[in-house]
Motif scaffolding. Sequence first.
Motif, PDB file in Angstrom:
ATOM      1  N   ILE A 249       5.530   4.057   1.854  1.00  6.88           N
ATOM      2  CA  ILE A 249       5.166   2.723   1.372  1.00  6.88           C
ATOM      3  C   ILE A 249       4.929   1.822   2.573  1.00  6.88           C
ATOM      4  CG2 ILE A 249       7.580   1.989   1.163  1.00  6.88           C
ATOM      5  CD1 ILE A 249       6.685   0.335  -1.292  1.00  6.88           C
ATOM      6  N   VAL A 250       3.918   0.952   2.489  1.00  5.86           N
ATOM      7  CA  VAL A 250       3.572   0.023   3.558  1.00  5.86           C
ATOM      8  C   VAL A 250       3.458  -1.371   2.968  1.00  5.86           C
ATOM      9  CG1 VAL A 250       1.896  -0.619   5.320  1.00  5.86           C
ATOM     10  CG2 VAL A 250       2.321   1.802   4.838  1.00  5.86           C
ATOM     11  N   TYR A 251       4.153  -2.318   3.569  1.00  3.46           N
ATOM     12  CA  TYR A 251       4.008  -3.728   3.209  1.00  3.46           C
ATOM     13  C   TYR A 251       3.187  -4.413   4.297  1.00  3.46           C
ATOM     14  CZ  TYR A 251       7.835  -3.016  -0.114  1.00  3.46           C
ATOM     15  OH  TYR A 251       8.616  -2.568  -1.153  1.00  3.46           O
ATOM     16  N   VAL A 252       2.081  -5.012   3.913  1.00  3.36           N
ATOM     17  CA  VAL A 252       1.296  -5.826   4.837  1.00  3.36           C
ATOM     18  C   VAL A 252       1.866  -7.236   4.773  1.00  3.36           C
ATOM     19  CG1 VAL A 252      -0.984  -6.707   5.427  1.00  3.36           C
ATOM     20  CG2 VAL A 252      -0.742  -4.389   4.501  1.00  3.36           C
ATOM     21  N   CYS A 253       2.389  -7.710   5.892  1.00  2.61           N
ATOM     22  CA  CYS A 253       3.174  -8.946   5.902  1.00  2.61           C
ATOM     23  C   CYS A 253       2.730  -9.907   7.001  1.00  2.61           C
ATOM     24  CB  CYS A 253       4.661  -8.628   6.126  1.00  2.61           C
ATOM     25  SG  CYS A 253       5.403  -7.540   4.903  1.00  2.61           S
TER      26      CYS A 253
ATOM     27  N   LEU B 128       4.828  -3.211   7.629  1.00  2.00           N
ATOM     28  CA  LEU B 128       6.171  -2.634   7.581  1.00  2.00           C
ATOM     29  C   LEU B 128       6.085  -1.303   6.845  1.00  2.00           C
ATOM     30  CD1 LEU B 128       6.907  -5.572   8.338  1.00  2.00           C
ATOM     31  CD2 LEU B 128       8.875  -5.377   6.810  1.00  2.00           C
ATOM     32  N   LYS B 129       6.449  -0.225   7.526  1.00  2.00           N
ATOM     33  CA  LYS B 129       6.295   1.109   6.950  1.00  2.00           C
ATOM     34  C   LYS B 129       7.638   1.806   6.845  1.00  2.00           C
ATOM     35  CE  LYS B 129       3.424   5.201   7.054  1.00  2.00           C
ATOM     36  NZ  LYS B 129       2.138   5.760   7.500  1.00  2.00           N
ATOM     37  N   THR B 130       7.832   2.526   5.732  1.00  2.00           N
ATOM     38  CA  THR B 130       9.048   3.309   5.556  1.00  2.00           C
ATOM     39  C   THR B 130       8.743   4.504   4.672  1.00  2.00           C
ATOM     40  OG1 THR B 130      11.406   3.183   5.038  1.00  2.00           O
ATOM     41  CG2 THR B 130       9.894   2.152   3.471  1.00  2.00           C
ATOM     42  N   PHE B 131       9.726   5.386   4.529  1.00  2.00           N
ATOM     43  CA  PHE B 131       9.679   6.454   3.541  1.00  2.00           C
ATOM     44  C   PHE B 131      10.765   6.161   2.514  1.00  2.00           C
ATOM     45  CE2 PHE B 131       7.771   9.117   7.018  1.00  2.00           C
ATOM     46  CZ  PHE B 131       6.551   9.281   6.384  1.00  2.00           C
TER      47      PHE B 131
ATOM     48  N   ALA C  22       0.853  -1.194   0.000  1.00  2.00           N
ATOM     49  CA  ALA C  22       0.000   0.000   0.000  1.00  2.00           C
ATOM     50  C   ALA C  22       0.881   1.233   0.000  1.00  2.00           C
ATOM     51  CB  ALA C  22      -0.918   0.005   1.225  1.00  2.00           C
ATOM     52  N   GLY C  23       0.243   2.373  -0.243  1.00  2.00           N
ATOM     53  CA  GLY C  23       0.962   3.643  -0.223  1.00  2.00           C
ATOM     54  C   GLY C  23       1.403   4.039  -1.608  1.00  2.00           C
TER      55      GLY C  23
END
Length: 410
Positions: free
Chosen positions: A30-34, A45-48, A24-25
């Motif tokens: 950006i976000v990974y649904v894990c 898992l979220k990052t820029f 997502a994002g």
Amino acid sequence: MTERWKEGERIKGKYDEYEVHRIAGGGMGIVYVCYAIEQRLPVALKTFQKFESREAQEMFRREALIWVGLERYPYIVRAYLVEEIGGQLFIVLEYVAADKEGRNTLTHYLGQLTLAESLRFAVQFCYGMEYAYSKGIKVHRDIKPDNIMVTQDKTVKITDFGLATALDKAEIGENAEFGMQNAEGIIKRIGLSVLLKLGLRVARDKREGIINKRIGLSVFQSKEGRAVGTIPYMAPEQFEGKVDRRSDIYSFGVVLYEMASGGRLPFVGRTWEEYYKLHKSGRIPSLDSPLFPIIERCLRRRSPGFEDFASLRTGLKELFYRETGEIIQPPKIKELDADELVNKGVALADLGRYNETITHYDKALEINPRLANAWNNKGAALYALGKHNEAITCYDKALEIVPKYAEVWN
């Protein structure tokens, strides 16, 4: 820019392996649904993506670890730890699943809330902010419906603590927009009449249902200085690069306005300069709602506004009692379980606070003496302190429990 993993791939971090189920994002975030393999837990898992310098990465780490330090609280999205994967830092978060209608943020509920539901959500939000401040959060800086998650049992969970602050300190270009473009860009794509009619919030499409047409978290240079935030929700002083807890109250006042108005924003501008003028001196459009006097106090530029979220919560609870005859009770706080204590220890180890991290591993081992990763992590902390014989004892304990624990053998 970080590597972009695909759905179905497995990515291995220092503390766990993750199977990517959904991505997502857009823009910068950006976000990974894990699924966390070892923990057997769904996570986000979220990052820029644009944190390329080591200094920016370390600012992200410091802010994320303050969030991790909040531990477990009913009205805050749980931050488990910070993982470095492929040279990029991620914050590992509690996954808030959507309900059957695909709703898991306050954005999805705008236009559907009763007064009682709005008040209950608002009181939960205030409790969450009070707790966060008490645990070291100085200011959120990006309060908006997208950052207020809602669980399937209708519980508010606040997210993205400190991430706007990390952006403010990062070496990135000015006038950068994350998620969507600036107001002028949106106007070109969907038309000014749509924006004015819908209050810059939602548009309906027969094929896609409700589509969010929102401005994302932005960094821009004003005459007064560098500013970071989501423009429709920013307090006047935030446009000048100044923020404090009153700024958060102002932003939440904008959110309350949306909740009471069916999704409309109090102010809609074409550019960030117009938004600044409206937030600073624009007249707040009146609402026929018992919530409006409270909203006015939140958006008041001068005293007597609300000094803190505790006083705002008191006003909201009193209104809730007058409307429903019910009393909203404070949340019950649960003790951390063994796995959560290990995660807290991991976060402290990332800060180099090894004596504190050992205390958390010991508490986890009191609850579950056969927690192999706690023994392993305690050994690593002791090794970092130069206590090699004690470290080996811990590694031996871990191998008694899991003989094929490769990381321990290493």
